[in-house]
Write an enzyme that holds these catalytic residues in place. Structure first.
Site, mmCIF file in Angstrom:
data_model
loop_
_atom_site.group_PDB
_atom_site.id
_atom_site.type_symbol
_atom_site.label_atom_id
_atom_site.label_comp_id
_atom_site.label_asym_id
_atom_site.label_seq_id
_atom_site.Cartn_x
_atom_site.Cartn_y
_atom_site.Cartn_z
ATOM 1 N N TRP A 126 0.868 -1.184 0.000
ATOM 2 C CA TRP A 126 0.000 0.000 0.000
ATOM 3 C C TRP A 126 0.907 1.237 0.000
ATOM 4 O O TRP A 126 1.850 1.297 0.804
ATOM 5 C CB TRP A 126 -0.868 -0.051 1.256
ATOM 6 N N HIS A 136 -0.331 -6.290 6.816
ATOM 7 C CA HIS A 136 -1.270 -6.434 5.688
ATOM 8 C C HIS A 136 -0.527 -6.635 4.372
ATOM 9 O O HIS A 136 -0.906 -6.095 3.342
ATOM 10 C CB HIS A 136 -2.199 -5.218 5.604
ATOM 11 N N HIS A 163 -3.299 -12.028 3.018
ATOM 12 C CA HIS A 163 -3.470 -11.887 4.471
ATOM 13 C C HIS A 163 -4.949 -11.805 4.824
ATOM 14 O O HIS A 163 -5.795 -11.603 3.947
ATOM 15 C CB HIS A 163 -2.739 -10.633 4.985
ATOM 16 N N ASP A 166 -7.771 -9.857 7.362
ATOM 17 C CA ASP A 166 -8.037 -8.727 8.254
ATOM 18 C C ASP A 166 -8.881 -9.207 9.426
ATOM 19 O O ASP A 166 -9.889 -9.891 9.229
ATOM 20 C CB ASP A 166 -8.858 -7.646 7.530
ATOM 21 N N HIS A 181 -8.912 -4.355 12.950
ATOM 22 C CA HIS A 181 -8.299 -3.466 11.950
ATOM 23 C C HIS A 181 -9.072 -2.149 11.827
ATOM 24 O O HIS A 181 -8.479 -1.090 11.653
ATOM 25 C CB HIS A 181 -8.262 -4.219 10.611
ATOM 26 N N HIS A 201 -14.656 -1.890 4.860
ATOM 27 C CA HIS A 201 -14.084 -2.622 5.991
ATOM 28 C C HIS A 201 -15.003 -2.576 7.211
ATOM 29 O O HIS A 201 -15.259 -3.589 7.850
ATOM 30 C CB HIS A 201 -12.698 -2.069 6.355
ATOM 31 N N GLU A 214 -7.462 -10.734 1.800
ATOM 32 C CA GLU A 214 -7.004 -9.825 0.749
ATOM 33 C C GLU A 214 -5.712 -10.381 0.145
ATOM 34 O O GLU A 214 -5.016 -11.186 0.762
ATOM 35 C CB GLU A 214 -6.759 -8.425 1.329
HETATM 36 ZN ZN LIG Z 1 -5.736 -5.882 5.182
#
Ligand SMILES: [Zn+2]
Length: 227
Positions: free
Chosen positions: A33, A63, A67, A69, A73, A179, A191
């Site tokens: 990210w 992340h 992975h 979540d 998170h 989310h 994800e």
């Molecule tokens: Zn994530």
């Protein structure tokens, strides 16, 4: 006996018992990210170079790559990854192929008769596109806020997507809304899947995140087997 099977039935038998790896390889300088730090994987000892053992040092956010979540998170007081019931992402799952090139939309989902408790993995055009580069792809197919609400109302158990976030990089509110909508209902998220080698249909899924104590997420290996 095997010799007597025709080519097609032998192929079928092999395919039915074959696990397909839908995780992406964890490696140095892999995609991340944009606002997070880079992934560092370094061999600190190497038998090839005369050391007694081979060992690696790794630095990455929780992340990275494939992975899961945990609710924590996004949700205050939410469940942590080490509290995830072990059978959450082990068992029957369905791969749904999404044609839309922008996002997973409620309208497209409506035809799939999604049931309470299902584990749904979305295969989008991402799988054949985003992992060809280590650069971050910002126009990946994401889950629209409407679709997240639809899935939450259906009461699915797990949803998975084939890029590193279910929310759009370009729409900050969508990252938060998708989310929060799913995690607040106890829906676990996978994800960073790669579904390029997988056709739509029903599969047995095994996905277990690492047991990060009080973790907000866990790196995971995910595999599918046709049923
Ligand atoms: Zn994530």
């Amino acid at each position: 006996m095997a010799e007597k099977l025709s080519n097609s039935s032998r192929q079928e038998r092999v395919n039915k018992s074959q696990w397909i790896d839908i995780s992406i390889p964890l490696r140095h300088a892999m995609v991340h990210w944009p606002t997070d730090g880079p992934t560092l994987v370094r061999r600190i000892l190497d038998v090839d170079k005369g050391d007694k053992v081979t060992m690696s040092e790794m630095t990455m956010i929780s992340h990275t790559g494939t992975h899961m979540d945990a609710p924590l998170h996004f949700i205050y007081g939410g469940k942590t990854i080490d509290e995830m019931p072990l059978d959450t992402a082990i068992g029957l799952s369905r791969v749904i192929e999404i044609k839309d090139t922008e996002s997973v939309k409620k309208e497209e989902l409506a035809s799939f008769n999604i049931q309470r408790g299902e584990r749904i993995l979305f295969k989008t055009r991402n799988s054949d596109r985003v992992y060809r580069t280590d650069e971050f792809v910002d126009d990946y197919v994401y889950i629209s806020t409407d679709a997240a609400r639809f899935l939450a109302e259906k009461g699915v158990r797990v949803i998975g997507l084939d890029y590193i976030s279910i929310g759009s990089y370009k729409l900050e509110s969508n990252v938060k809304d998708t989310h929060e909508t799913l995690l607040s209902r106890g829906i676990w998220i996978i994800e960073g899947l790669n579904l390029s080698g997988v056709e739509a249909g029903n599969y047995e899924l095994i996905c277990l995140p690492i047991k990060l104590e009080k973790g907000d997420a866990g790196l995971a290996r995910a595999i599918l087997r046709p049923i």
